[in-house]
Write a protein that holds these residues in place. Structure first.
Motif, PDB file in Angstrom:
ATOM      1  N   VAL A   4       0.949  -1.184  -0.113  1.00 38.97           N
ATOM      2  CA  VAL A   4      -0.159  -0.218  -0.031  1.00 38.97           C
ATOM      3  C   VAL A   4       0.948   1.398   0.154  1.00 38.97           C
ATOM      4  CG1 VAL A   4      -1.689   1.345   1.224  1.00 38.97           C
ATOM      5  CG2 VAL A   4      -1.665  -1.102   1.326  1.00 38.97           C
ATOM      6  N   ASN A   5       0.887   1.972  -1.228  1.00 35.82           N
ATOM      7  CA  ASN A   5       1.728   3.112  -1.469  1.00 35.82           C
ATOM      8  C   ASN A   5       3.201   2.579  -0.978  1.00 35.82           C
ATOM      9  OD1 ASN A   5      -0.300   4.807  -1.597  1.00 35.82           O
ATOM     10  ND2 ASN A   5      -0.494   5.462   0.340  1.00 35.82           N
ATOM     11  N   ALA A   6       3.282   1.497  -1.711  1.00 34.75           N
ATOM     12  CA  ALA A   6       4.886   0.764  -1.548  1.00 34.75           C
ATOM     13  C   ALA A   6       5.194   0.344  -0.399  1.00 34.75           C
ATOM     14  CB  ALA A   6       5.872   1.741  -2.133  1.00 34.75           C
ATOM     15  N   ALA A   7       4.328   0.428   0.627  1.00 37.11           N
ATOM     16  CA  ALA A   7       4.705  -0.010   1.895  1.00 37.11           C
ATOM     17  C   ALA A   7       4.138  -1.548   2.200  1.00 37.11           C
ATOM     18  CB  ALA A   7       4.201   1.017   3.133  1.00 37.11           C
ATOM     19  N   PRO A   8       4.944  -2.251   2.698  1.00 37.68           N
ATOM     20  CA  PRO A   8       4.460  -3.459   2.792  1.00 37.68           C
ATOM     21  C   PRO A   8       3.476  -4.008   4.106  1.00 37.68           C
ATOM     22  CG  PRO A   8       6.644  -3.588   3.824  1.00 37.68           C
ATOM     23  CD  PRO A   8       6.480  -2.168   3.397  1.00 37.68           C
ATOM     24  N   TYR A   9       2.413  -4.840   3.604  1.00 35.79           N
ATOM     25  CA  TYR A   9       1.345  -5.180   4.575  1.00 35.79           C
ATOM     26  C   TYR A   9       0.948  -6.386   4.405  1.00 35.79           C
ATOM     27  CZ  TYR A   9       1.011  -0.304   6.322  1.00 35.79           C
ATOM     28  OH  TYR A   9       1.288   1.017   6.814  1.00 35.79           O
ATOM     29  N   THR A  53      -3.089 -15.641  14.810  1.00 29.27           N
ATOM     30  CA  THR A  53      -2.514 -15.464  13.672  1.00 29.27           C
ATOM     31  C   THR A  53      -1.860 -14.104  13.598  1.00 29.27           C
ATOM     32  OG1 THR A  53      -4.713 -14.863  12.720  1.00 29.27           O
ATOM     33  CG2 THR A  53      -3.900 -17.011  12.317  1.00 29.27           C
ATOM     34  N   SER A  54      -0.483 -14.244  13.500  1.00 29.49           N
ATOM     35  CA  SER A  54       0.193 -12.905  13.529  1.00 29.49           C
ATOM     36  C   SER A  54       1.457 -12.863  12.443  1.00 29.49           C
ATOM     37  CB  SER A  54       0.877 -12.719  15.154  1.00 29.49           C
ATOM     38  OG  SER A  54       1.920 -11.743  14.919  1.00 29.49           O
ATOM     39  N   SER A  55       1.350 -12.021  11.560  1.00 28.12           N
ATOM     40  CA  SER A  55       2.186 -11.994  10.600  1.00 28.12           C
ATOM     41  C   SER A  55       3.084 -10.788  10.583  1.00 28.12           C
ATOM     42  CB  SER A  55       1.532 -11.941   9.104  1.00 28.12           C
ATOM     43  OG  SER A  55       0.332 -11.933   9.119  1.00 28.12           O
ATOM     44  N   GLY A  56       2.383  -9.840  11.248  1.00 28.15           N
ATOM     45  CA  GLY A  56       3.461  -8.592  11.141  1.00 28.15           C
ATOM     46  C   GLY A  56       3.358  -8.019   9.632  1.00 28.15           C
ATOM     47  N   SER A  57       3.676  -6.538   9.627  1.00 31.51           N
ATOM     48  CA  SER A  57       3.543  -5.796   8.410  1.00 31.51           C
ATOM     49  C   SER A  57       4.819  -5.893   7.791  1.00 31.51           C
ATOM     50  CB  SER A  57       2.796  -4.656   8.705  1.00 31.51           C
ATOM     51  OG  SER A  57       3.586  -3.749   9.469  1.00 31.51           O
ATOM     52  N   THR A  58       5.755  -6.170   8.269  1.00 30.96           N
ATOM     53  CA  THR A  58       7.260  -6.069   7.550  1.00 30.96           C
ATOM     54  C   THR A  58       8.082  -7.137   7.533  1.00 30.96           C
ATOM     55  OG1 THR A  58       7.931  -5.174   9.758  1.00 30.96           O
ATOM     56  CG2 THR A  58       7.157  -3.653   8.229  1.00 30.96           C
ATOM     57  N   GLY A  59       7.923  -7.935   8.713  1.00 28.43           N
ATOM     58  CA  GLY A  59       8.808  -9.059   8.893  1.00 28.43           C
ATOM     59  C   GLY A  59       8.963 -10.282   7.763  1.00 28.43           C
ATOM     60  N   ALA A  60       7.821 -10.465   7.189  1.00 32.18           N
ATOM     61  CA  ALA A  60       7.487 -11.638   6.126  1.00 32.18           C
ATOM     62  C   ALA A  60       7.793 -11.471   4.684  1.00 32.18           C
ATOM     63  CB  ALA A  60       6.205 -12.284   6.611  1.00 32.18           C
ATOM     64  N   GLN A  61       8.278 -10.127   4.459  1.00 32.53           N
ATOM     65  CA  GLN A  61       8.442  -9.774   3.279  1.00 32.53           C
ATOM     66  C   GLN A  61       9.605 -10.481   2.563  1.00 32.53           C
ATOM     67  OE1 GLN A  61       6.137  -8.023   1.725  1.00 32.53           O
ATOM     68  NE2 GLN A  61       5.033  -8.035   3.399  1.00 32.53           N
ATOM     69  N   GLN A  62       9.487 -10.976   1.285  1.00 35.37           N
ATOM     70  CA  GLN A  62      10.404 -11.646   0.494  1.00 35.37           C
ATOM     71  C   GLN A  62      11.179 -10.356  -0.201  1.00 35.37           C
ATOM     72  OE1 GLN A  62      11.437 -14.821   0.317  1.00 35.37           O
ATOM     73  NE2 GLN A  62      10.161 -15.023   2.050  1.00 35.37           N
ATOM     74  N   GLY A  76      -4.797  -6.503  19.278  1.00 36.04           N
ATOM     75  CA  GLY A  76      -3.648  -7.343  18.942  1.00 36.04           C
ATOM     76  C   GLY A  76      -3.051  -7.349  17.667  1.00 36.04           C
ATOM     77  N   SER A  77      -2.338  -8.396  17.071  1.00 37.54           N
ATOM     78  CA  SER A  77      -1.664  -8.530  15.961  1.00 37.54           C
ATOM     79  C   SER A  77      -2.742  -8.211  14.689  1.00 37.54           C
ATOM     80  CB  SER A  77      -0.995  -9.805  15.794  1.00 37.54           C
ATOM     81  OG  SER A  77      -1.974 -10.766  15.917  1.00 37.54           O
ATOM     82  N   GLU A  78      -3.891  -8.445  14.774  1.00 35.78           N
ATOM     83  CA  GLU A  78      -4.905  -8.429  13.934  1.00 35.78           C
ATOM     84  C   GLU A  78      -5.001  -6.824  13.373  1.00 35.78           C
ATOM     85  OE1 GLU A  78      -6.181 -11.784  16.469  1.00 35.78           O
ATOM     86  OE2 GLU A  78      -5.690  -9.668  16.826  1.00 35.78           O
ATOM     87  N   ASP A  79      -4.552  -5.944  14.254  1.00 40.29           N
ATOM     88  CA  ASP A  79      -4.956  -4.609  13.794  1.00 40.29           C
ATOM     89  C   ASP A  79      -4.083  -4.133  12.731  1.00 40.29           C
ATOM     90  OD1 ASP A  79      -6.704  -4.505  15.832  1.00 40.29           O
ATOM     91  OD2 ASP A  79      -5.644  -3.202  17.208  1.00 40.29           O
ATOM     92  N   ARG A  87      -6.742  -1.113  12.806  1.00 40.70           N
ATOM     93  CA  ARG A  87      -6.532   0.051  13.407  1.00 40.70           C
ATOM     94  C   ARG A  87      -5.204   0.586  13.037  1.00 40.70           C
ATOM     95  NH1 ARG A  87      -8.881   4.192  13.928  1.00 40.70           N
ATOM     96  NH2 ARG A  87     -10.752   3.134  14.756  1.00 40.70           N
ATOM     97  N   ASP A  88      -3.970  -0.417  13.215  1.00 40.51           N
ATOM     98  CA  ASP A  88      -2.611   0.153  12.875  1.00 40.51           C
ATOM     99  C   ASP A  88      -2.299   0.664  11.446  1.00 40.51           C
ATOM    100  OD1 ASP A  88      -2.080  -0.343  15.547  1.00 40.51           O
ATOM    101  OD2 ASP A  88      -1.186  -2.267  15.282  1.00 40.51           O
ATOM    102  N   VAL A  89      -2.919  -0.185  10.801  1.00 38.48           N
ATOM    103  CA  VAL A  89      -2.774   0.172   9.220  1.00 38.48           C
ATOM    104  C   VAL A  89      -3.808   1.698   8.900  1.00 38.48           C
ATOM    105  CG1 VAL A  89      -3.409  -0.522   6.819  1.00 38.48           C
ATOM    106  CG2 VAL A  89      -2.728  -2.182   8.521  1.00 38.48           C
TER     107      VAL A  89
END
Length: 420
Positions: free
Chosen positions: A106-111, A187-196, A224-227, A144-146
């Motif tokens: 989203v706008n070049a930012a990983p989510y 289920t927690s992925s985080g918005s940055t750590g799982a990017q290839q 929680g992480s869902e946000d 909410r964080d997004v």
């Protein structure tokens, strides 16, 4: 008059001639039965209702594909989801929701974007606070964080881009990194750590902001992480990625009595190529509160039992002392120690039954009041518990009368009559 008729006539006469002592014995049994039945009803009903309440706060069991299996790349297909759900439902009631995770921009930012069935997720996670509406065709639900990071509002638009390179060799595992290592199992992925990455970058063009435009249907706030996740219909995720595959995570809210055994039974089925694990945050909280209630029940029950034994025993001892001369006279006339002992035991059992009946009714009223005022829940009448409470009260009264009855049967009629 038959022997049985004479026995009950003597019994009733003994009770009514010493009404004050009889009332004291009944009251002692009543207090014990009321307290124990009240606590037992609460300790049976409240944990069951609490378990249902805890299940409203999300999953207590998650299933993910094995990383080294074909499912790790293609996800869990519909047939395997159905098979796993049948195994879970066989052990108790269940609710579930499936998630397909993809890395997006989203706008070049990983989510992270999740393809879901909104009805399933809504039914499973009653604690989610949604401002707006749930996702629908062409509309997404953002965490909410997004929303705070992107300045999104309900009704606004968001452009989501998908790059195959961002998901290369890790399709379907954006969520698994969160489920394997987190203590709560959500289920927690985080918005940055799982990017290839390619050459140390998210993709070959990190400034590429193209993508598909979605409307923001709502904003979810869970704390929680869902946000940090964007939720969309599974069909919209299929269209965005240009491919259809299985899900990455199945979340269950299971009513199984032995969740550990259920987890082991799923994991033992190696042909399924999935891994099940408990959500420790939910199960640990549930177990801790139930253990506290049960511990409190046993401690109070022991104290009440001791006081009941002392109360009934003291009352019967007083009755034996008052009837000492009568007992001596009956033995002098030929009454056996066994007959005298049976009479006192039956008299004690009558006190226990009366106290148990009144105490159980009182305990049920107290349990209803406590559940309504403290736990804000209703409670039904438990017939088998009521029967156990009444019978137990009678047994306690009989046990409490053993020492004084034993003294009564050892009274020497010659000594008593000589004193007269």
């Amino acid at each position: 008059m038959t022997n049985t008729g004479m026995f009950f006539r003597m019994l009733l006469s003994a009770v009514f001639r010493r009404r004050s002592r009889a009332v004291m014995a009944v009251v002692a049994s009543l207090v014990g039965a009321a307290t124990l039945s009240c606590l037992a009803m609460i300790c049976i009903a409240v944990p069951q209702q609490m378990n249902q309440e805890m299940r409203a706060y999300g999953a207590n069991l998650i299933v993910t594909p094995l990383a080294d299996s074909e499912n790790g790349k293609s996800g869990i297909d519909d047939a395997m989801v159905e098979h796993t759900t049948e195994m879970v439902s066989a052990k108790g009631s269940e609710k579930h929701a499936t998630y397909r995770y993809e890395n997006v921009r989203v706008n070049a930012a990983p989510y992270v974007m999740a393809g879901v069935n909104p009805a399933q997720v809504r039914n499973l996670n009653h604690h989610w606070v949604v401002d707006g509406s749930w996702p629908s065709a062409g509309k997404v639900l953002v965490g909410r964080d997004v929303a705070d990071a992107m300045g999104l509002k309900v009704g606004g638009s968001i452009t989501i881009g998908y790059r195959a390179s961002d998901n290369a060799a890790s399709s379907g595992q954006a969520s698994q990194s969160g489920t394997d290592g987190t203590s709560d199992g959500q289920t927690s992925s985080g918005s940055t750590g799982a990017q290839q990455t390619q050459n140390g970058h998210v993709s070959s063009d990190i400034m590429d902001t193209s993508g598909t435009e979605f409307r923001v249907a709502g904003i979810v706030d869970t704390g929680g992480s869902e946000d940090s996740i964007i939720y969309a219909l599974a069909g919209d995720v299929d269209k965005l990625t240009g491919s259809t595959r299985g899900v990455d995570v199945i979340e269950y809210s299971s009513g199984a009595s032995d969740l550990t055994a259920l987890v082991n039974s799923i994991n033992d089925m190696t042909s399924m190529h999935v891994k099940a694990q408990q959500v420790t945050k939910i199960t640990a909280s549930d177990t801790r509160v139930i253990t506290m209630l049960q511990t409190l029940f046993w401690i109070v029950s022991l104290v009440v039992l001791v006081f009941t034994l002392v109360g009934v025993g003291t009352t019967i001892s007083s009755i034996v002392s008052q009837r000492r001369n009568e007992i001596g006279l009956r033995k002098a006339l030929g009454a056996s120690s066994h007959a005298i002992g049976v009479e006192f035991y039956v008299e004690s059992a009558v006190y226990g039954l009366l106290g148990g009946l009144l105490g159980t009714a009182t305990g049920y009223g107290m349990a209803r009041w406590l559940c309504a005022t403290v736990f804000e829940r209703s409670i039904g009448f438990n017939w088998w518990l009521a029967v156990v409470s009444v019978v137990f009260s009678a047994l306690v009264a009989v046990v409490a009368s053993i020492p004084p009855v034993h003294r009564a049967t050892r009274i020497d009629p010659a000594v008593v009559l000589r004193e007269e």
